[in-house]
Structure formats: C-alpha cells, structure tokens
Motif scaffolding. Structure first.
Motif, PDB file in Angstrom:
ATOM      1  N   SER A 162       8.322  93.403   7.370  1.00  0.00           N
ATOM      2  CA  SER A 162       7.753  92.601   6.284  1.00  0.00           C
ATOM      3  C   SER A 162       8.144  93.117   4.897  1.00  0.00           C
ATOM      4  O   SER A 162       7.611  92.639   3.897  1.00  0.00           O
ATOM      5  CB  SER A 162       6.227  92.545   6.410  1.00  0.00           C
ATOM      6  N   LEU A 163       9.041  94.095   4.839  1.00  0.00           N
ATOM      7  CA  LEU A 163       9.469  94.622   3.537  1.00  0.00           C
ATOM      8  C   LEU A 163      10.105  93.534   2.682  1.00  0.00           C
ATOM      9  O   LEU A 163      10.791  92.648   3.198  1.00  0.00           O
ATOM     10  CB  LEU A 163      10.483  95.762   3.724  1.00  0.00           C
ATOM     11  N   THR A 164       9.867  93.613   1.397  1.00  0.00           N
ATOM     12  CA  THR A 164      10.539  92.728   0.449  1.00  0.00           C
ATOM     13  C   THR A 164      11.131  93.602  -0.636  1.00  0.00           C
ATOM     14  O   THR A 164      10.585  94.665  -0.944  1.00  0.00           O
ATOM     15  CB  THR A 164       9.557  91.712  -0.173  1.00  0.00           C
ATOM     16  N   PRO A 165      12.216  93.282  -1.216  1.00  0.00           N
ATOM     17  CA  PRO A 165      13.068  92.126  -0.946  1.00  0.00           C
ATOM     18  C   PRO A 165      13.829  92.272   0.372  1.00  0.00           C
ATOM     19  O   PRO A 165      13.781  93.310   1.030  1.00  0.00           O
ATOM     20  CB  PRO A 165      14.032  92.124  -2.126  1.00  0.00           C
ATOM     21  N   HIS A 166      14.552  91.230   0.706  1.00  0.00           N
ATOM     22  CA  HIS A 166      15.312  91.174   1.951  1.00  0.00           C
ATOM     23  C   HIS A 166      16.240  92.381   2.097  1.00  0.00           C
ATOM     24  O   HIS A 166      16.420  92.899   3.198  1.00  0.00           O
ATOM     25  CB  HIS A 166      16.113  89.868   2.020  1.00  0.00           C
ATOM     26  N   ASP A 167      16.824  92.842   1.027  1.00  0.00           N
ATOM     27  CA  ASP A 167      17.744  93.990   1.073  1.00  0.00           C
ATOM     28  C   ASP A 167      17.064  95.233   1.636  1.00  0.00           C
ATOM     29  O   ASP A 167      17.691  96.037   2.317  1.00  0.00           O
ATOM     30  CB  ASP A 167      18.302  94.310  -0.317  1.00  0.00           C
ATOM     31  N   GLU A 168      15.780  95.407   1.356  1.00  0.00           N
ATOM     32  CA  GLU A 168      15.048  96.554   1.892  1.00  0.00           C
ATOM     33  C   GLU A 168      14.918  96.464   3.414  1.00  0.00           C
ATOM     34  O   GLU A 168      15.046  97.456   4.117  1.00  0.00           O
ATOM     35  CB  GLU A 168      13.654  96.653   1.268  1.00  0.00           C
TER      36      GLU A 168
END
Length: 67
Positions: free
Chosen positions: A17-23
């Motif tokens: 569920s990390l944001t942003p997608h890059d993370e």
C-alpha cells in the motif's frame, strides 16, 4: 525496514500500500533481490564443486513471441 519488524503478512500489506507507486516498485525489487543474493552465496558455498540439485538444471521455456 518494514520486513524486519512484526508479522510478515502485515508488513507485506504495508509495502503493497506504499505511495507513490515508485516506492512500491522499489520495495518489490528489493524483496526479490534479497533472496537472489542469499541463493548466490549459498551456491558459491555449497555447490561450487558441483552437486546433484535438480533445480540447477531447470530450463525456461518461453512461448514464441514473448519475452
């Protein structure tokens, strides 16, 4: 860091569920890289002189037009 603390299922849910997608992408790549490094070290230590492990002789068959 999340993997080292707490229950693995909860920590993987947090990573997903990390944001942003890059993370999320960076975390996924790290999760894949860690076992690869461990496997490479294990192979150097235990399989460098040859062994009978069947998984060392696996082949990857890809359908035509993919990969």
């Amino acid at each position: 860091m999340l993997i080292a603390r707490g229950r693995i299922d909860q920590q993987l849910r947090k990573i997903a569920s990390l944001t942003p997608h890059d993370e999320r992408l960076t975390s996924f790549r790290l999760l894949i890289a860690v076992p690869a490094v461990a496997d490479e070290r294990r192979r150097e230590r235990f399989c460098s002189d040859g062994c009978g492990h069947a998984w060392h002789r696996l082949s990857v068959d890809t359908p035509e037009g993919s990969a």
